[in-house]
Design a protein around this motif. Structure first.
Motif, PDB file in Angstrom:
ATOM      1  N   CYS A   3      34.077  43.217  36.400  1.00  9.20           N
ATOM      2  CA  CYS A   3      34.426  42.349  37.532  1.00  9.20           C
ATOM      3  C   CYS A   3      35.894  42.565  37.856  1.00  9.20           C
ATOM      4  CB  CYS A   3      34.157  40.887  37.197  1.00  9.20           C
ATOM      5  SG  CYS A   3      34.761  39.765  38.485  1.00  9.20           S
TER       6      CYS A   3
ATOM      7  N   CYS B  37      37.868  38.735  37.372  1.00  5.92           N
ATOM      8  CA  CYS B  37      38.091  38.106  36.055  1.00  5.92           C
ATOM      9  C   CYS B  37      38.054  39.118  34.914  1.00  5.92           C
ATOM     10  CB  CYS B  37      37.070  36.997  35.820  1.00  5.92           C
ATOM     11  SG  CYS B  37      35.400  37.607  35.471  1.00  5.92           S
TER      12      CYS B  37
ATOM     13  N   CYS C 109      31.539  39.879  39.381  1.00  4.18           N
ATOM     14  CA  CYS C 109      30.491  39.126  38.674  1.00  4.18           C
ATOM     15  C   CYS C 109      29.967  38.034  39.600  1.00  4.18           C
ATOM     16  CB  CYS C 109      30.993  38.583  37.343  1.00  4.18           C
ATOM     17  SG  CYS C 109      32.092  37.171  37.486  1.00  4.18           S
TER      18      CYS C 109
ATOM     19  N   CYS D 155      32.338  34.922  39.943  1.00  4.23           N
ATOM     20  CA  CYS D 155      33.496  35.115  40.830  1.00  4.23           C
ATOM     21  C   CYS D 155      33.049  35.239  42.286  1.00  4.23           C
ATOM     22  CB  CYS D 155      34.288  36.355  40.426  1.00  4.23           C
ATOM     23  SG  CYS D 155      35.202  36.139  38.890  1.00  4.23           S
TER      24      CYS D 155
HETATM   25 ZN   LIG Z   1      34.329  37.735  37.599  1.00  9.11          ZN
END
Ligand SMILES: [Zn+2]
Length: 166
Positions: free
Chosen positions: A83, A86, A116, A119
């Motif tokens: 991701c 994050c 992800c 997020c």
């Molecule tokens: Zn993420």
């Protein structure tokens, strides 16, 4: 041996593509390319030929260098299934438009990142700034070296002088 990978350089020594040794030998035979680096010798019935590891075209080819298709799979590959907000590599990944489509964001290498689901939901239809989120690194069009690593694996040591021209 004829299936080993050969680096094809453009007339100006820029890396252009990768092909099989067999195809490279045919290009050399047809006078379209010269052998720049050898990986050994191929013995045919009548004679021994240099087995190329790098060939160079005699004619400059105008062609986008690495046509890696812009697909979800390739975006996730480029970002290592990480991701880009994050940093997690866990869970299902999706593709996020950094600048949302509604705001004129395009489907380009520079505007798509692996993201992800969490997020993606958090960011919603906003820019990273609006959502208070930061990209780990700016997304880029993959370069030739990336192409080699992803689609061929570890480059042949004899290719290395030609791969760091960017
Ligand atoms: Zn993420």
């Amino acid at each position: 041996m004829l299936n080993r990978k050969v680096l094809v350089l453009n007339q100006n020594y820029e890396p252009l593509s990768i092909c099989s040794a067999k195809r490279a030998l045919v290009m050399v035979f047809l006078g379209k390319a010269e052998v720049v680096e050898e990986a050994g010798t191929v013995h045919t019935v009548s004679r021994a030929l240099p087995l190329p590891s790098v060939v160079r075209l005699w004619m400059y080819v105008h062609k986008p260098r690495n046509d890696i298709p812009l697909t979800k799979r390739n975006i996730l590959r480029r970002d290592g299934h990480r991701c880009q907000y994050c940093g997690t590599t866990q869970g299902p990944m999706t593709v996020d438009h950094v600048i949302p489509k509604d705001m004129g964001g395009k489907d380009t290498w520079e505007n798509l990142v692996c993201c992800c689901v969490r997020c993606n939901n958090r960011k919603g239809n906003r820019t990273p700034e609006q959502a208070g989120m930061r990209l780990i690194r700016p997304p880029k069009r993959p370069n030739f070296l990336y192409f080699v690593h992803t689609f061929v694996g570890e480059p042949d040591p004899s290719w290395k002088p030609y791969l760091f021209m960017d």
